[in-house]
Scaffold this active site. Structure first.
Site, PDB file in Angstrom:
ATOM      1  CB  SER A   1      47.028  71.585  55.919  1.00 10.07           C
ATOM      2  OG  SER A   1      47.537  72.843  55.636  1.00 10.07           O
TER       3      SER A   1
ATOM      4  CB  ALA B   1      51.235  84.951  63.588  1.00  9.58           C
TER       5      ALA B   1
HETATM    6  C1  G16 Z   1      44.620  75.071  60.016  1.00  6.62           C
HETATM    7  C2  G16 Z   1      43.735  76.241  59.711  1.00  6.62           C
HETATM    8  C3  G16 Z   1      44.451  77.524  60.100  1.00  6.62           C
HETATM    9  C4  G16 Z   1      44.817  77.486  61.567  1.00  6.62           C
HETATM   10  C5  G16 Z   1      45.543  76.210  61.901  1.00  6.62           C
HETATM   11  C6  G16 Z   1      45.590  76.115  63.405  1.00  6.62           C
HETATM   12  O1  G16 Z   1      45.822  75.202  59.315  1.00  6.62           O
HETATM   13  O2  G16 Z   1      43.428  76.212  58.333  1.00  6.62           O
HETATM   14  O3  G16 Z   1      43.626  78.612  59.845  1.00  6.62           O
HETATM   15  O4  G16 Z   1      45.646  78.543  61.904  1.00  6.62           O
HETATM   16  O5  G16 Z   1      44.850  75.067  61.396  1.00  6.62           O
HETATM   17  O6  G16 Z   1      45.914  74.860  63.810  1.00  6.62           O
HETATM   18  P1  G16 Z   1      45.770  74.487  65.336  1.00  6.62           P
HETATM   19  O7  G16 Z   1      44.333  74.674  65.717  1.00  6.62           O
HETATM   20  O8  G16 Z   1      46.234  73.075  65.376  1.00  6.62           O
HETATM   21  O9  G16 Z   1      46.676  75.412  66.074  1.00  6.62           O
HETATM   22  P2  G16 Z   1      46.267  74.229  58.115  1.00  6.62           P
HETATM   23  O10 G16 Z   1      47.368  74.945  57.415  1.00  6.62           O
HETATM   24  O11 G16 Z   1      46.729  72.963  58.763  1.00  6.62           O
HETATM   25  O12 G16 Z   1      45.028  74.052  57.282  1.00  6.62           O
END
Ligand code: G16
Length: 543
Positions: free
Chosen positions: A64, A371
């Protein structure tokens, strides 16, 4: 699963270096070279989960928003949702098991979860554009095959598209047709229907510049373009032909640094948005005439969508329950606006869409957004039926018109997970229907100045939190120190939490001025560094 199958399965990957990864906020994530061993174990989890649920299970290969050299893998449950918490634990156990323990761990899980190994398993697979993703997908296919499962490989898709496909396949295509074309057709039809009443289309109001983070979003938007009406003008930027994935661009970069992607040309007041690397997040922004940057993040998106849905409900004369779910990162002003002005109940959940999704299901209509721009809207089955019924049967023209708009809104939303493409179309539709510019949307309320930082510590698990991550429990002195620091500033709030996707501790602070938010964030970072075992250089003050 008999001993021979397990032996063949182990043979397939026993030469790969073992790593000690756990199923985190969004699956397993690490440097790409550390994921190879884990991918086989994830294949095993997917096969077992599919047999247990007698359903198709999704496996998405992506890291992601993380840098291009990282990769990851996550499982998708039958209705397109994140993997059930108990199975996250099984996934971690299987990922960590030694080869000679594997058979007994599998038996234990099968017993606990009542898995009938005689059932078939069917897995759908998708991947992002990272160079390492194709090879990882191939390993996953080898794994599913040796375990006797069947699969369908969707190849390059956005994460939300694979969530959608999984849901479609398990609902006999009630949710939609389980192909990429089916996805494009469903969303574009809903968008065209919804925007029929918008007068602003002709004034060029649906004109948007999109930073695709050099990722999969660019490929998919280009494919989808021919399904859109001509009045939606999209300029696709950061399409992967030049820069690296998520490098100095994308939703996470824009949100964290509070500035536009490097190299993106922005005319004054031009409406722009950024996706992240796998297109499950979106944030909007513009530069005003004086060159000042304005960010419209997940909080502003939740408010735009929440107020639109509430207006429709009022016009329809419906009294369905509706709430907005946020996380600790939600700007204090946004929470205040939702409660005081929109009179909508607000709930706080832990970071990670799976937590927000779960909470949002408690309401007829649950709007959830982090956010960082990750979010969607959920509708209970009963609410959906009521709305569709009213759209068909209502005698009062005004009410029926509103119900029809609501119905099209439901069809435009990807309810399985946050989806940048679906969210973008919904936002564009709402702006067109309200005849709103991005400046008018931005002016709904003013964010408190805020800052996010990260600190490297020896072991981030030393930080344990409570109250939906708003307060620290360990190390013991840290919360006391954060409280002391926060008291020195007006309208201030700060919290820290271990990241679920990176080896770091995240720090968030907000206050009455940007200088104060920056100062508080820096002071809290230093407290983390000193009280939680910081490594490397001390965190730097924000420039
Ligand atoms: C992933 C989750 C999100 C979350 C983020 C937080 O994002 O799918 O819901 O807000 O991780 O990341 P951390 O725990 O590192 O702050 P993504 O977009 O990478 O899938």
């Amino acid at each position: 699963m008999d001993a021979d199958v397990i032996t063949n399965f182990i043979k397939l990957h026993s030469h790969l270096p073992k790593t000690f990864l756990r199923y985190g906020t969004a699956g397993f994530r690490s440097k790409a070279e550390h994921i190879y061993h884990t991918i086989f174990r994830v294949g095993l989890v997917a096969v077992l989960r599919s047999k247990q649920t007698k359903s198709t299970i999704g496996v998405m290969i992506t890291a992601s928003h993380n840098p291009e050299e990282d990769n990851g893998v996550k499982l998708i449950d039958p209705l397109g949702e994140m993997l059930a918490p108990a199975w996250e634990e099984h996934a971690t156990r299987l990922a960590l098991a030694e080869e000679d323990e594997l058979q007994s761990v599998v038996s234990d899980i099968c017993q606990k979860e009542v898995v009938n190994l005689q059932h078939d398993a069917f897995i759908v697979i998708g991947r992002d554009t990272r160079p390492s993703s194709e090879k990882l997908a191939k390993s996953l296919i080898d794994c599913v095959t040796v375990l006797g499962g069947q699969y369908y490989d969707y190849g390059l898709v956005t994460t939300p598209q694979l969530h959608y496909m999984t849901c479609c396949r398990n609902t006999h295509e009630n949710y939609g047709v389980a192909t990429v074309e089916g996805y494009y057709q469903k969303l574009s039809k809903a968008f065209v229907e919804l925007t029929k009443q918008a007068t602003s289309q002709r004034d060029g109001h649906m004109c948007l510049k999109i930073d695709c983070a050099n990722g999969i979003g660019a490929l998919k938007l280009k494919e989808m373009k021919r399904y859109f009406p001509a009045c939606l003008v999209m300029h696709i930027d950061k399409d992967g032909t030049k820069g690296r994935l998520n490098h100095l661009c994308g939703a996470d970069f824009v949100k964290v640094h509070q500035k536009p992607p490097v190299g993106l040309e922005m005319k004054p007041n031009e409406r722009c948005c950024s996706f992240d690397g796998d297109a499950d997040r979106i944030v909007y922004y513009y530069n005003d005439a004086a060159g000042r940057f304005h960010l419209l993040d997940g909080d502003k998106i939740a408010i735009l969508i929440g107020s639109f849905l509430k207006e429709l409900l009022v016009r329809m004369g419906q009294t369905l329950t509706m709430a907005v779910v946020q996380t600790a990162y939600a700007n204090g002003s946004s929470t205040g606006y939702l409660e005081a002005t929109l009179k909508l109940p607000v709930c706080c959940a832990k970071t990670g869409v799976k937590h927000l999704h779960h909470k949002a299901k408690e309401f007829d209509i649950g709007v959830y957004f982090e956010a960082n721009g990750h979010g969607t809207v959920l509708f209970s089955k009963a609410a959906e039926e009521k709305i569709r019924h009213q759209a068909k049967e209502e005698k009062d023209n005004r009410k029926r018109e509103a119900a029809t708009m609501f119905e099209n809104t439901i069809d435009l939303i990807n309810q399985t997970v946050g989806d940048a493409i679906s969210d973008m179309l919904l936002i564009e539709a709402i702006l067109a229907l309200k005849n709103f510019t991005i400046q008018q949307w931005d002016a709904m309320y003013t964010d408190l100045p805020n800052r996010q930082l990260k600190v490297k510590v020896a072991d981030r698990r030393i930080i344990e939190t409570t109250d939906e991550e708003r307060r620290v429990v360990t190390p013991p002195k840290l919360q006391e120190r954060i409280d002391e620091l926060t008291k020195n500033y007006k309208l201030a709030r700060a919290f820290v939490r271990p990241s679920g996707t990176e080896d770091a501790v995240r720090v968030y602070a907000e206050a009455d001025t940007q200088e104060n938010a920056d100062e508080l964030a820096h002071e809290v970072s230093l407290a983390v560094y000193h009280l939680a075992g910081g490594v490397g250089a001390e965190p730097m003050p924000v420039a």
